[in-house]
Design an enzyme around this catalytic site. Structure first.
Site, mmCIF file in Angstrom:
data_model
loop_
_atom_site.group_PDB
_atom_site.id
_atom_site.type_symbol
_atom_site.label_atom_id
_atom_site.label_comp_id
_atom_site.label_asym_id
_atom_site.label_seq_id
_atom_site.Cartn_x
_atom_site.Cartn_y
_atom_site.Cartn_z
ATOM 1 N N ASP A 95 11.181 21.814 46.684
ATOM 2 C CA ASP A 95 11.348 21.669 48.130
ATOM 3 C C ASP A 95 12.710 22.098 48.659
ATOM 4 O OD1 ASP A 95 12.965 19.718 47.086
ATOM 5 O OD2 ASP A 95 11.593 18.072 47.543
ATOM 6 N N GLU A 117 5.243 21.870 41.268
ATOM 7 C CA GLU A 117 5.491 20.563 41.909
ATOM 8 C C GLU A 117 5.039 20.601 43.367
ATOM 9 O OE1 GLU A 117 9.459 18.813 42.773
ATOM 10 O OE2 GLU A 117 9.012 17.391 41.177
ATOM 11 N N GLU A 131 13.921 18.618 53.069
ATOM 12 C CA GLU A 131 13.009 18.972 51.976
ATOM 13 C C GLU A 131 11.537 18.789 52.340
ATOM 14 O OE1 GLU A 131 15.762 17.185 51.646
ATOM 15 O OE2 GLU A 131 16.990 18.175 50.122
ATOM 16 N N HIS A 211 23.002 11.202 46.309
ATOM 17 C CA HIS A 211 23.408 12.461 46.951
ATOM 18 C C HIS A 211 22.536 12.835 48.137
ATOM 19 C CE1 HIS A 211 20.092 15.194 45.622
ATOM 20 N NE2 HIS A 211 19.905 14.188 44.814
ATOM 21 N N ARG A 213 21.022 13.454 51.707
ATOM 22 C CA ARG A 213 21.624 13.593 53.038
ATOM 23 C C ARG A 213 21.363 12.364 53.903
ATOM 24 N NH1 ARG A 213 20.065 18.877 52.516
ATOM 25 N NH2 ARG A 213 21.722 20.419 52.754
ATOM 26 N N HIS A 243 27.922 13.088 42.297
ATOM 27 C CA HIS A 243 27.590 14.385 42.886
ATOM 28 C C HIS A 243 28.833 14.938 43.582
ATOM 29 C CE1 HIS A 243 25.405 17.398 45.214
ATOM 30 N NE2 HIS A 243 24.374 17.190 44.417
HETATM 31 N N1 UDP Z 1 20.921 14.998 36.501
HETATM 32 C C1 UDP Z 1 21.809 15.577 35.591
HETATM 33 N N2 UDP Z 1 23.122 15.151 35.615
HETATM 34 C C2 UDP Z 1 23.581 14.206 36.477
HETATM 35 C C3 UDP Z 1 22.661 13.633 37.399
HETATM 36 C C4 UDP Z 1 21.341 14.064 37.387
HETATM 37 O O1 UDP Z 1 21.437 16.434 34.794
HETATM 38 O O2 UDP Z 1 24.770 13.875 36.442
HETATM 39 C C5 UDP Z 1 19.526 15.480 36.495
HETATM 40 C C6 UDP Z 1 18.489 14.401 36.403
HETATM 41 O O3 UDP Z 1 18.138 14.159 35.076
HETATM 42 C C7 UDP Z 1 17.321 14.956 37.197
HETATM 43 C C8 UDP Z 1 17.965 15.905 38.168
HETATM 44 O O4 UDP Z 1 19.301 16.115 37.736
HETATM 45 O O5 UDP Z 1 16.448 15.717 36.378
HETATM 46 C C9 UDP Z 1 17.962 15.317 39.540
HETATM 47 O O6 UDP Z 1 18.689 16.113 40.363
HETATM 48 P P1 UDP Z 1 19.155 15.639 41.781
HETATM 49 O O7 UDP Z 1 19.271 14.156 41.814
HETATM 50 O O8 UDP Z 1 20.350 16.463 42.112
HETATM 51 O O9 UDP Z 1 18.009 16.168 42.731
HETATM 52 P P2 UDP Z 1 16.604 15.577 43.186
HETATM 53 O O10 UDP Z 1 15.830 15.263 41.955
HETATM 54 O O11 UDP Z 1 16.879 14.393 44.042
HETATM 55 O O12 UDP Z 1 15.996 16.705 43.946
#
Ligand code: UDP
Length: 372
Positions: A95, A117, A131, A211, A213, A243
């Site tokens: 997204d 997804e 998103e 992280h 918004r 983040h």
């Molecule tokens: N993740 C990582 N290192 C970190 C924090 C998260 O590798 O320090 C991984 C986590 O395992 C997950 C993904 O990043 O698979 C999540 O990313 P994020 O939270 O940025 O995005 P969202 O999933 O909310 O789109």
């Protein structure tokens, strides 16, 4: 047949590297990868671990870029790549602005799009923002929709998207299993956490990531105050890979500051993050991916959001939506720390999001489409 896989952020890279690997194993398919580098640093961490060298790197990140500038640059940049590459199919994931612009640029050239997804919906266009609309825009364009769960497929059906929908599981579980196997074989891959594991030995670790918004501003300040109160307990430690977004960092610097029971560290690469999930007692997060990974490792997840497009974890009882109110965060964390029955009920290994074979299914369906 040529497939172009387009992605730009950390979560997309995590969820697509198993797909790229699976596609690369199909005779007759030529797989090319294009990264937009919407999140440069975090993306590169995943590429390195996955051993993925992108064929095309647009390096589109600009400090402080607005959504409209980002969108415009992505659309033009990806369009140029499509004109040069002329793939037979494009694959996007999730997204992000990259997924939305990748799909749109392909549509303008009548190139078929597969969406990995597909079908995640919160029902609220401002949660998560932007998103929810990014992924809705991909749906009418794609002809292949890889829904991670039945719930996601049903959400597509409600939008009259019924053809080309395949329930495959979420590829994040493939990435998680693959990475865990590699860590088991070579613990040095995640040995950077040894000092923290030693420092917090005997304490229960709360793993925090934030992280979104929607939480910037008041929500982030409330989260910072809640973390300080949680870390005031001597039996608890907070592990917080932060983040790099300034909206997160500046609030944490100002309100949370330094605390003996808090390890505020740089974002972890994927193997270290998976180890951190294994070390922790519970996860406190507003991330999407962490909601999917923690249940697979039997860790309760408290989700600092008001809505989720991943209701499966909540339905299974391994995740709970708690919003970003300071008192609520503190009381929910304390309940899990102090009430053994509540903790045991949430800490069950449960995998509503996949069995670790989603990418193979996706590669097979894509290949079948070309008769490969
Ligand atoms: N993740 C990582 N290192 C970190 C924090 C998260 O590798 O320090 C991984 C986590 O395992 C997950 C993904 O990043 O698979 C999540 O990313 P994020 O939270 O940025 O995005 P969202 O999933 O909310 O789109």
């Amino acid at each position: 047949m040529k497939i172009l896989v387009i992605f730009g952020t950390r979560p997309e890279a995590i969820k697509l590297f198993p797909v790229v690997r699976a596609l690369a194993g199909v005779p007759g398919l030529a797989v090319r990868t294009c990264v937009t580098a919407q999140h440069r640093g975090l993306l590169d961490q995943v590429l390195a671990i996955a051993g993925l060298v992108p064929d095309i790197d647009l390096d589109i990140m600009e400090p402080g870029q607005t959504l409209d500038r980002l969108t415009a640059r992505l659309l033009v940049g990806i369009g140029d790549v499509l004109d040069a590459e002329r793939p037979d199919r494009v694959i996007v994931q999730g997204d992000t602005a990259t997924a939305m612009c990748g799909a749109l640029a392909a549509y303008y050239r009548k190139i078929p799009v597969a969406h990995v997804e597909a079908g995640l919906r919160s029902g609220n266009i401002y949660h998560p923002w932007p998103e929810e609309v990014n992924r809705r825009i991909v749906a009418p364009i794609a002809d292949l929709h890889f829904a991670p769960t039945e719930t996601a497929a049903q959400a597509l059906a409600r939008e009259n998207v019924r053809e080309g929908v395949h329930v495959t599981g979420n590829t994040v579980i493939d990435a998680l299993y693959w990475t865990r196997e590699r860590i088991d074989a070579d613990p040095t891959l995640a040995a950077g956490l040894d000092p923290i594991a030693a420092r917090f030995a005997g304490k229960r670790i709360v793993l925090v990531t934030t992280h979104r918004r929607e939480n910037f501003g008041d929500g982030m300040a409330a989260i910072a105050r809640a973390i300080a109160r949680i870390a005031a307990r001597e039996d608890v430690a907070v592990l917080f890979p932060m983040h790099p977004n300034p909206n997160v960092v500046s609030v944490m610097d100002t309100i949370l500051g330094d605390h003996a029971n808090v390890a505020r560290i740089k974002p972890l690469d994927y193997p270290h993050f998976i180890r951190a999930l294994g070390l922790c007692h519970l996860a406190l997060t507003d991330s999407g991916g962490v909601q999917e990974e923690a249940p697979a490792l039997a860790r309760p997840v408290l989700v600092m959001r008001d809505t989720t497009e991943r209701p499966e974890g909540v339905a299974a009882g391994t995740a709970k939506l708690i919003g970003s109110d300071e008192d609520r965060i503190v009381s929910e964390v304390f309940t899990l720390l102090d009430d053994k029955a509540t903790y045991a009920a949430m800490a069950r290994a449960h995998n509503p999001f996949g069995d670790g074979h989603a990418s193979e299914r996706i590669a097979r369906i894509v290949a079948d489409g070309f008769g490969c």
